[in-house]
Design a protein around this motif. Structure first.
Motif, PDB file in Angstrom:
ATOM      1  N   VAL A   1       0.851  -1.187   0.000  1.00 23.02           N
ATOM      2  CA  VAL A   1       0.000   0.000   0.000  1.00 23.02           C
ATOM      3  C   VAL A   1       0.889   1.240   0.000  1.00 23.02           C
ATOM      4  CG1 VAL A   1      -1.738   1.334   1.264  1.00 23.02           C
ATOM      5  CG2 VAL A   1      -1.840  -1.188   1.263  1.00 23.02           C
TER       6      VAL A   1
ATOM      7  N   VAL B   1      -2.206  -0.672  -3.910  1.00 20.59           N
ATOM      8  CA  VAL B   1      -3.257   0.288  -3.544  1.00 20.59           C
ATOM      9  C   VAL B   1      -2.606   1.651  -3.333  1.00 20.59           C
ATOM     10  CG1 VAL B   1      -4.981   0.941  -1.808  1.00 20.59           C
ATOM     11  CG2 VAL B   1      -4.623  -1.479  -2.327  1.00 20.59           C
TER      12      VAL B   1
ATOM     13  N   PHE C   1      -3.364   4.906  -1.156  1.00 15.83           N
ATOM     14  CA  PHE C   1      -4.222   5.252  -0.014  1.00 15.83           C
ATOM     15  C   PHE C   1      -3.947   6.710   0.374  1.00 15.83           C
ATOM     16  CE2 PHE C   1      -6.711   3.089   3.414  1.00 15.83           C
ATOM     17  CZ  PHE C   1      -6.951   4.207   4.200  1.00 15.83           C
TER      18      PHE C   1
END
Ligand SMILES: NC(=O)CC[C@H](N)C(=O)O
Length: 353
Positions: free
Chosen positions: A168, A209, A211
């Motif tokens: 992430v 991802v 974020f």
């Protein structure tokens, strides 16, 4: 004469007791949270604000660093009906002015009726009401803190290992530590990056991802973070919390606006528009998404219908205006982090096809 004064934008100057000396200024906001004062005071989202506690006694279960959401106290000052000695010591150790023995019910009512307002604080020996007024005169509007992201973002990239498969890239706009923990506890490796990170750096990292974290101030002042969302939309899943939701909405053609006094507490009810389920949430924000742009509103605040969740299933977007990580507050929405990481699996499956 008193040893503490708060000068308010409505013209009043109120007397108080000095619990930690200093002179400062900021946007006066309140939280109705009755626990979690260590988490609230170390939440970077409060940068440039003066935090008033509506709950009368603050400090009654001590101060423990393992509850901190960041390395320091972020509000420029704190106000309560009563701070314990341990709290006074903490404030003084960090050079953060604190005042108490003030009618906080009246102060909170004023903020609810007239909106979050500028204030100036002077606390300590020989301070005068004029000192507090002089601070008030220098107080900026929240939206004028155009570099606020740089005041709270990580100076260097850091990695927090969860030991699993997902990577992430967390854009640190003033991230709470428990957001990072909520991802590593689910196995993710979280790469915490400055809010000024260039898209090329993220492409090199090749994360699963993107974020966008919570953080202070006006989402319009986080242009670089917004440009990262625009650059990676549809390429990798994107998630965001609080300021992150606001930045993602702006990246998809939406808009944000300042609220009268925001939502700050641990008992804000939110309805999921698909399941009709209501969850209790922790909130700390003064701006809201007024236009979701190309995104779908999936959750709304039961009290005022503001947008609490946004999504785009096709491009893998999921955001929350509230704080699913709690800290403080209810754990009703911890599943948000499972949903974020589930997007990785879904996206991988799509890519594999
Ligand atoms: N906690 C947050 O991320 C706050 C978001 C934004 N600064 C607001 O006040 O609305």
């Amino acid at each position: 004469m008193s040893d503490a004064y708060i000068a308010l934008a409505d013209g009043r100057v109120l007397e108080a007791r000095c619990r930690a000396p200093g002179t400062t200024r900021g946007e006066l906001v309140f939280t109705t949270a009755y626990t979690g004062y260590e988490e609230s005071l170390t939440d970077p989202s409060y940068e440039e604000q003066v935090l008033t506690f509506s709950y009368p006694l603050i400090g009654n279960y001590g101060v423990r660093a393992d509850r901190f959401e960041s390395s320091r106290i972020h509000p420029r000052a704190a106000v309560a009906r009563e701070f314990t000695e341990e709290m006074a010591t903490w404030f003084e150790s960090e050079g953060v002015p604190a005042i108490d023995h003030i009618e906080t019910r009246d102060l909170v009512t004023s903020i609810r009726e007239d909106g979050a307002m500028k204030c100036g604080i002077a606390a300590g020996e020989d301070v005068t009401p004029e000192d507090a007024k002089a601070e008030l005169d220098q107080c900026k509007e929240m939206s004028d803190h155009t570099e606020i992201g740089q005041q709270v973002t990580t100076p260097e990239p850091t990695v927090h290992r969860g030991g699993g498969e997902a990577d992430v890239a967390l854009i640190d706009c003033g991230a709470k530590g428990s957001i990072i923990d909520s991802l590593t506890e689910r196995g993710a490796d979280v790469h915490v990056l400055s809010c000024q990170t260039a898209a090329e750096e993220i492409r090199e990292l090749d994360p699963d991802v993107l974020f966008i974290s919570n953080g202070p101030g006006d989402p319009a002042n986080f242009q670089n973070a917004q440009s990262l969302v625009e650059a990676f939309a549809g390429e990798i899943p994107i998630a965001g919390i609080c300021l992150g939701q606001q930045i993602v909405a702006r990246a998809f053609g939406g808009d944000t606006e300042k609220m009268a006094f925001g939502h700050r507490g641990v008992n804000q009810p939110v309805r999921d528009l698909e399941t009709d389920q209501v969850v209790m949430t922790t909130q700390n924000h003064g701006y809201t998404v007024s236009d979701p742009g190309d995104l779908v509103v999936t959750q709304r605040n039961v009290n005022d219908d503001t947008a609490e969740g946004l999504a785009d299933d096709e491009r893998g977007i999921i955001t929350r205006q509230y704080h699913p990580e709690a800290n403080p507050g209810p754990h009703d929405s911890l599943g948000f982090f499972d949903d974020v990481l589930a997007m990785v699996d879904t996206q991988s499956a799509v890519t594999a096809d």
